[in-house]
Motif scaffolding. Sequence first.
Motif, short mmCIF file in Angstrom:
data_model
loop_
_atom_site.label_atom_id
_atom_site.label_comp_id
_atom_site.label_asym_id
_atom_site.label_seq_id
_atom_site.Cartn_x
_atom_site.Cartn_y
_atom_site.Cartn_z
N UNK A 232 0.82 -1.21 0.00
CA UNK A 232 0.00 0.00 0.00
C UNK A 232 0.86 1.26 0.00
N UNK A 233 1.94 1.24 0.78
CA UNK A 233 2.81 2.42 0.80
C UNK A 233 3.51 2.61 -0.54
N UNK A 234 3.96 1.53 -1.15
CA UNK A 234 4.59 1.63 -2.46
C UNK A 234 3.63 2.20 -3.50
N UNK A 235 2.37 1.80 -3.42
CA UNK A 235 1.37 2.27 -4.38
C UNK A 235 0.96 3.72 -4.12
N UNK A 236 1.09 4.14 -2.86
CA UNK A 236 0.72 5.51 -2.52
C UNK A 236 1.88 6.48 -2.69
N UNK A 237 3.08 6.08 -2.23
CA UNK A 237 4.23 6.99 -2.21
C UNK A 237 5.32 6.64 -3.22
N UNK A 238 5.31 5.41 -3.72
CA UNK A 238 6.40 4.99 -4.60
C UNK A 238 7.62 4.58 -3.79
N UNK A 239 8.68 4.21 -4.49
CA UNK A 239 9.92 3.77 -3.86
C UNK A 239 10.85 4.95 -3.63
N UNK A 240 11.84 4.76 -2.78
CA UNK A 240 12.85 5.79 -2.51
C UNK A 240 13.94 5.74 -3.56
N UNK A 241 14.53 6.89 -3.87
CA UNK A 241 15.64 6.94 -4.81
C UNK A 241 17.00 6.86 -4.09
N UNK A 242 16.99 6.90 -2.77
CA UNK A 242 18.21 6.74 -1.99
C UNK A 242 18.65 5.28 -2.09
N UNK A 243 19.86 5.03 -2.62
CA UNK A 243 20.25 3.64 -2.88
C UNK A 243 20.50 2.85 -1.60
N UNK A 244 20.60 3.53 -0.45
CA UNK A 244 20.73 2.82 0.82
C UNK A 244 19.39 2.70 1.55
N UNK A 245 18.35 3.22 0.97
CA UNK A 245 17.04 3.12 1.63
C UNK A 245 16.50 1.70 1.51
N UNK A 246 15.87 1.24 2.57
CA UNK A 246 15.23 -0.07 2.54
C UNK A 246 13.94 -0.05 1.73
N UNK A 247 13.60 1.15 1.20
CA UNK A 247 12.44 1.32 0.32
C UNK A 247 12.89 1.52 -1.14
N UNK A 248 14.16 1.31 -1.43
CA UNK A 248 14.63 1.40 -2.81
C UNK A 248 14.09 0.21 -3.61
N UNK A 249 13.95 0.40 -4.92
CA UNK A 249 13.46 -0.70 -5.76
C UNK A 249 14.52 -1.78 -5.96
N UNK A 250 15.80 -1.40 -5.90
CA UNK A 250 16.88 -2.33 -6.12
C UNK A 250 17.52 -2.69 -4.79
N UNK A 251 17.46 -3.94 -4.43
CA UNK A 251 17.89 -4.40 -3.11
C UNK A 251 18.75 -5.64 -3.23
N UNK A 252 19.59 -5.89 -2.21
CA UNK A 252 20.36 -7.14 -2.22
C UNK A 252 19.43 -8.33 -2.03
#
Length: 252
Positions: A232-252
């Motif tokens: 729900x948060x991703x659909x409302x706010x989108x992902x973070x552009x900070x590459x260290x954010x745990x809300x980034x689209x690209x993750x380990x």
Amino acid sequence: MSRITELYESAIKPLGNPECRSVLGNEKYVFAGGVVAAFECKLTLRTSDIKRAFSTASIVKRKAPTRLGTPYDELNGAPIFGLLAHSKSLGNDQGWHRLYDAVQKYAAETSDHPRELLDVICVADTATIALGKHVLVGKGLSEQELQELNEIGEQSAVAAMYVVQDEAKRHVDLDFSGAILAGLVYDLTYRMAFDDPTIRPWADHLSGLGFYGGIGIPLYCSEEVLSDEVRQRLKHDGASKDHWSKWNRNLP
């Protein structure tokens, strides 16, 4: 059941359990909460070893508490789990292709969730193969990401992809010798830095050396591997552009 699974099961037993006290009194154990990474290690890697490592990773990670609240937490299970070998014996293929095929095969067969997957495989004379996740959920998807979803016939998905890092010469003026070990060091540092911000500058430095990246084939799963709250948060706010954010689209 592998030895590392037995160690992990014993380590997570309640301290009040008499059986636990007896076991800990006779052997040396490390408590699960203090384990950052665990590895299956082989001299010569065979196909059966790859299957067993994936199975063991799934068993161990299923026993850890499920983390909720961010895409990173929900797509990664503790501890970091890897497979290390000096060399391989996988038939006549002298490159990494048969190794990669086995990784893809057992990743799909042995795990029920991306957080249960083996995190990194390193065969010293062949390649480092590291797992990454891509969250194709919510607003703000790029045209390329939307096209990717269109190609698989889905409106959203989570992709898990193993990326190969070998020492093949990609540019005439660059020497990639040592890239396999460098890829392993970087991947482990990158993973640990998500939970330990103090080593992020070192991870950024390693990233800037330019050895990393490679090719891979995504394994797609439903967005439902994420909790309702995270989706729900991703659909409302989108992902973070900070590459260290745990809300980034690209993750380990």
